[in-house]
Design an enzyme around this catalytic site. Sequence first.
Site, PDB file in Angstrom:
ATOM      1  N   GLU A  11      37.239  35.283  30.570  1.00 46.21           N
ATOM      2  CA  GLU A  11      37.270  33.834  30.333  1.00 46.21           C
ATOM      3  C   GLU A  11      35.919  33.174  30.539  1.00 46.21           C
ATOM      4  O   GLU A  11      35.624  32.155  29.933  1.00 46.21           O
ATOM      5  CB  GLU A  11      38.257  33.166  31.305  1.00 46.21           C
ATOM      6  CG  GLU A  11      39.692  33.436  30.981  1.00 46.21           C
ATOM      7  CD  GLU A  11      40.608  33.157  32.164  1.00 46.21           C
ATOM      8  OE1 GLU A  11      40.292  32.273  32.989  1.00 46.21           O
ATOM      9  OE2 GLU A  11      41.639  33.836  32.270  1.00 46.21           O
TER      10      GLU A  11
ATOM     11  N   ASN B  66      53.130  35.115  43.589  1.00 46.83           N
ATOM     12  CA  ASN B  66      52.364  36.316  43.246  1.00 46.83           C
ATOM     13  C   ASN B  66      51.720  36.809  44.551  1.00 46.83           C
ATOM     14  O   ASN B  66      50.672  36.314  44.960  1.00 46.83           O
ATOM     15  CB  ASN B  66      51.317  35.905  42.201  1.00 46.83           C
ATOM     16  CG  ASN B  66      50.524  37.075  41.675  1.00 46.83           C
ATOM     17  OD1 ASN B  66      50.606  38.179  42.220  1.00 46.83           O
ATOM     18  ND2 ASN B  66      49.749  36.830  40.634  1.00 46.83           N
TER      19      ASN B  66
ATOM     20  N   ASP C 126      31.822  41.912  42.522  1.00 53.61           N
ATOM     21  CA  ASP C 126      31.988  40.620  41.861  1.00 53.61           C
ATOM     22  C   ASP C 126      31.011  40.531  40.696  1.00 53.61           C
ATOM     23  O   ASP C 126      29.795  40.648  40.878  1.00 53.61           O
ATOM     24  CB  ASP C 126      31.719  39.500  42.881  1.00 53.61           C
ATOM     25  CG  ASP C 126      32.137  38.150  42.341  1.00 53.61           C
ATOM     26  OD1 ASP C 126      31.585  37.722  41.307  1.00 53.61           O
ATOM     27  OD2 ASP C 126      33.032  37.527  42.937  1.00 53.61           O
ATOM     28  N   PHE C 127      31.570  40.324  39.493  1.00 54.76           N
ATOM     29  CA  PHE C 127      30.739  40.365  38.299  1.00 54.76           C
ATOM     30  C   PHE C 127      29.596  39.347  38.357  1.00 54.76           C
ATOM     31  O   PHE C 127      28.492  39.609  37.875  1.00 54.76           O
ATOM     32  CB  PHE C 127      31.602  40.129  37.043  1.00 54.76           C
ATOM     33  CG  PHE C 127      30.901  40.535  35.796  1.00 54.76           C
ATOM     34  CD1 PHE C 127      30.911  41.861  35.385  1.00 54.76           C
ATOM     35  CD2 PHE C 127      30.193  39.621  35.039  1.00 54.76           C
ATOM     36  CE1 PHE C 127      30.230  42.261  34.253  1.00 54.76           C
ATOM     37  CE2 PHE C 127      29.508  40.009  33.911  1.00 54.76           C
ATOM     38  CZ  PHE C 127      29.527  41.330  33.511  1.00 54.76           C
TER      39      PHE C 127
ATOM     40  N   ARG D 206      37.259  49.917  40.986  1.00 55.04           N
ATOM     41  CA  ARG D 206      37.972  51.114  40.507  1.00 55.04           C
ATOM     42  C   ARG D 206      37.165  51.804  39.416  1.00 55.04           C
ATOM     43  O   ARG D 206      36.538  51.142  38.581  1.00 55.04           O
ATOM     44  CB  ARG D 206      39.342  50.716  39.938  1.00 55.04           C
ATOM     45  CG  ARG D 206      40.375  50.454  40.997  1.00 55.04           C
ATOM     46  CD  ARG D 206      41.652  49.884  40.417  1.00 55.04           C
ATOM     47  NE  ARG D 206      41.789  48.476  40.746  1.00 55.04           N
ATOM     48  CZ  ARG D 206      42.706  47.667  40.233  1.00 55.04           C
ATOM     49  NH1 ARG D 206      43.587  48.122  39.362  1.00 55.04           N
ATOM     50  NH2 ARG D 206      42.757  46.402  40.594  1.00 55.04           N
TER      51      ARG D 206
ATOM     52  N   GLU E  95      49.570  34.068  34.577  1.00 53.62           N
ATOM     53  CA  GLU E  95      50.706  34.910  34.940  1.00 53.62           C
ATOM     54  C   GLU E  95      51.837  34.077  35.534  1.00 53.62           C
ATOM     55  O   GLU E  95      53.009  34.344  35.295  1.00 53.62           O
ATOM     56  CB  GLU E  95      50.245  35.982  35.941  1.00 53.62           C
ATOM     57  CG  GLU E  95      49.690  37.176  35.214  1.00 53.62           C
ATOM     58  CD  GLU E  95      48.498  37.833  35.864  1.00 53.62           C
ATOM     59  OE1 GLU E  95      47.891  37.229  36.771  1.00 53.62           O
ATOM     60  OE2 GLU E  95      48.168  38.951  35.449  1.00 53.62           O
TER      61      GLU E  95
ATOM     62  N   ARG F 231      56.138  38.204  41.156  1.00 46.74           N
ATOM     63  CA  ARG F 231      55.430  39.198  40.361  1.00 46.74           C
ATOM     64  C   ARG F 231      55.500  40.541  41.103  1.00 46.74           C
ATOM     65  O   ARG F 231      55.103  40.628  42.271  1.00 46.74           O
ATOM     66  CB  ARG F 231      53.971  38.788  40.187  1.00 46.74           C
ATOM     67  CG  ARG F 231      53.205  39.812  39.410  1.00 46.74           C
ATOM     68  CD  ARG F 231      51.763  39.416  39.300  1.00 46.74           C
ATOM     69  NE  ARG F 231      51.017  40.457  38.621  1.00 46.74           N
ATOM     70  CZ  ARG F 231      49.697  40.479  38.565  1.00 46.74           C
ATOM     71  NH1 ARG F 231      48.997  39.531  39.145  1.00 46.74           N
ATOM     72  NH2 ARG F 231      49.086  41.452  37.940  1.00 46.74           N
TER      73      ARG F 231
ATOM     74  N   LYS G 289      49.645  33.782  45.882  1.00 49.96           N
ATOM     75  CA  LYS G 289      49.436  32.677  44.927  1.00 49.96           C
ATOM     76  C   LYS G 289      50.791  32.037  44.660  1.00 49.96           C
ATOM     77  O   LYS G 289      51.800  32.744  44.600  1.00 49.96           O
ATOM     78  CB  LYS G 289      48.902  33.223  43.595  1.00 49.96           C
ATOM     79  CG  LYS G 289      47.463  33.632  43.628  1.00 49.96           C
ATOM     80  CD  LYS G 289      46.983  33.900  42.205  1.00 49.96           C
ATOM     81  CE  LYS G 289      45.702  34.704  42.231  1.00 49.96           C
ATOM     82  NZ  LYS G 289      45.496  35.533  41.069  1.00 49.96           N
TER      83      LYS G 289
ATOM     84  N   ASN H  84      38.754  41.459  38.062  1.00 49.60           N
ATOM     85  CA  ASN H  84      38.430  42.453  39.079  1.00 49.60           C
ATOM     86  C   ASN H  84      39.178  43.752  38.759  1.00 49.60           C
ATOM     87  O   ASN H  84      38.638  44.844  38.852  1.00 49.60           O
ATOM     88  CB  ASN H  84      38.800  41.891  40.451  1.00 49.60           C
ATOM     89  CG  ASN H  84      38.093  42.647  41.541  1.00 49.60           C
ATOM     90  OD1 ASN H  84      36.974  43.153  41.339  1.00 49.60           O
ATOM     91  ND2 ASN H  84      38.745  42.770  42.670  1.00 49.60           N
ATOM     92  N   GLY H  85      40.450  43.600  38.349  1.00 60.12           N
ATOM     93  CA  GLY H  85      41.179  44.702  37.702  1.00 60.12           C
ATOM     94  C   GLY H  85      41.131  44.423  36.214  1.00 60.12           C
ATOM     95  O   GLY H  85      41.293  43.266  35.814  1.00 60.12           O
TER      96      GLY H  85
ATOM     97  N   HIS I 245      49.372  44.675  34.040  1.00 64.65           N
ATOM     98  CA  HIS I 245      48.925  43.381  33.502  1.00 64.65           C
ATOM     99  C   HIS I 245      49.801  42.928  32.334  1.00 64.65           C
ATOM    100  O   HIS I 245      49.398  42.074  31.546  1.00 64.65           O
ATOM    101  CB  HIS I 245      47.465  43.421  32.998  1.00 64.65           C
ATOM    102  CG  HIS I 245      46.432  43.570  34.076  1.00 64.65           C
ATOM    103  ND1 HIS I 245      45.285  44.277  33.890  1.00 64.65           N
ATOM    104  CD2 HIS I 245      46.368  43.079  35.337  1.00 64.65           C
ATOM    105  CE1 HIS I 245      44.546  44.241  34.994  1.00 64.65           C
ATOM    106  NE2 HIS I 245      45.199  43.515  35.891  1.00 64.65           N
TER     107      HIS I 245
HETATM  108  P1  AMP Z   1      40.105  37.910  38.240  1.00 60.65           P
HETATM  109  O1  AMP Z   1      40.434  39.258  38.812  1.00 60.65           O
HETATM  110  O2  AMP Z   1      40.761  37.638  36.930  1.00 60.65           O
HETATM  111  O3  AMP Z   1      40.283  36.779  39.233  1.00 60.65           O
HETATM  112  O4  AMP Z   1      38.532  37.940  37.904  1.00 60.65           O
HETATM  113  C1  AMP Z   1      37.589  38.123  38.919  1.00 60.65           C
HETATM  114  C2  AMP Z   1      36.269  38.517  38.266  1.00 60.65           C
HETATM  115  O5  AMP Z   1      35.854  37.479  37.368  1.00 60.65           O
HETATM  116  C3  AMP Z   1      35.153  38.691  39.286  1.00 60.65           C
HETATM  117  O6  AMP Z   1      34.415  39.852  38.989  1.00 60.65           O
HETATM  118  C4  AMP Z   1      34.304  37.465  39.058  1.00 60.65           C
HETATM  119  O7  AMP Z   1      32.959  37.698  39.354  1.00 60.65           O
HETATM  120  C5  AMP Z   1      34.477  37.237  37.576  1.00 60.65           C
HETATM  121  N1  AMP Z   1      34.103  35.857  37.222  1.00 60.65           N
HETATM  122  C6  AMP Z   1      34.674  34.721  37.652  1.00 60.65           C
HETATM  123  N2  AMP Z   1      33.976  33.653  37.185  1.00 60.65           N
HETATM  124  C7  AMP Z   1      32.934  34.144  36.465  1.00 60.65           C
HETATM  125  C8  AMP Z   1      31.853  33.565  35.740  1.00 60.65           C
HETATM  126  N3  AMP Z   1      31.695  32.252  35.675  1.00 60.65           N
HETATM  127  N4  AMP Z   1      30.991  34.398  35.110  1.00 60.65           N
HETATM  128  C9  AMP Z   1      31.133  35.729  35.188  1.00 60.65           C
HETATM  129  N5  AMP Z   1      32.136  36.346  35.851  1.00 60.65           N
HETATM  130  C10 AMP Z   1      33.020  35.564  36.483  1.00 60.65           C
END
Ligand code: AMP
Length: 407
Positions: free
Chosen positions: A332, A8, A281-282, A239, A380, A89, A15, A209-210, A178
Amino acid sequence: MKKIMAINAGSSSLKFKVFNMPDESILIGGVFERIGFDAPEVSYKINGFRQKEKPPIHDHRDAADYLIEILLKNHIVDDLNEISAVGHRITHGGSDFSDSAVLDRTVIQKIENLCELAPLHNPAGLLGIRTFMKRLPKACAVAVFDTSFHQTLAPETYLYPVPLKLYNQYHIRKYGFHGTNHQYVASEAALLLEKPLKDLKIISCHLGNGSSICAIQGGKSVNTSMGFTPLAGLMMGTRSGTVDPSIIPFIMKKTGHTIDEMMDMFNKESGLLGISEISNDFRDVELAAKAHNEQAELAIKMFVNRVTECVGGYVALMGGVDAIVFTAGIGEHSASVRQAVVSNLAYLGAKLDFQSNEENGPYIHTPDSKVSLLVIPANEELMIARDTWRLSEGQAARLSEKQTVRV
Ligand code: AMP
């Protein structure tokens, strides 16, 4: 047992996972990050043990060479020919691919032509393909497209209400992305619910993130929130998601920004980052919201609002829903986002089991909930390996049939 590698490739990451197929056991999985930047890193896991290294790599080609070294030194393979197939991918398969495809010149040319539609994503995928075809020339190479799963969308769903000639001339339509993960979580949801996929209405919320949401009826994608590009739909890390298109020329006239600068603004400076002005970053935004930062609180409210709006729309579209699935980084791991979304869906009879929600599932509904609520980790690479296995076995069978006929 055969060894299948899933790749990926992103613009600065790669990855990888090697699976034993068909039993789907993972021999190694990891990621190269910061390729092309200072201090690139690779981390990988073998038998539960995580390793981290600082490889002397400059680009994806170096990363591929380094990955091959990792495979050999850790005896994942003792001879590269043990890798029977490599799956890649690819973000955009346009209307050309409703399934994954064995890579040959024609398929590679089509992916190249599609770079125009996915300039941020397809070139990285092609780089991965070229690099590994050179390093592992005997392995069957397969492309797995993020758009394929959504090729079942009906014209009334995939067409935009703009002059039809734009579709006929330039293929302007909703493609959706996705798809590899939406398809995976739908099949996992059916397993968890012990019901046939064909009988289920599922809404898959891929929140990372997406982010995108997909309505899946009878195992088929019937609508999804991303569009012509992965910029559309929900609010994301950087985005904007869907906005009124008139905003773009309005800002351009006011500020003198070029179209490229506008695309950067909507792709890289918007979403959670644009509203919170803290991070894409969430986790960072959530931390700031806990400390009562108002912009962070607003960003999270907006994120939940867009998810709720989309889920509600898809419930109406399918005439109900059996299961809502949360997947990808935020889906998740963020119990609070899931709680906020599900509390907005109380009118559907969706009820959250708070304890299982805190524990990240997989079942997070109460016994009397009218809708099943599930948390399913994105995978994925496994879908890539499954498709690569299916197509490479098919190709091997065809080749051996040809040889038998010749004999
Ligand atoms: P992904 O693109 O699927 O890798 O997801 C990345 C996003 O998931 C980022 O915004 C991270 O901040 C968020 N994320 C990862 N771990 C956590 C967590 N334990 N609590 C809240 N958000 C998370």
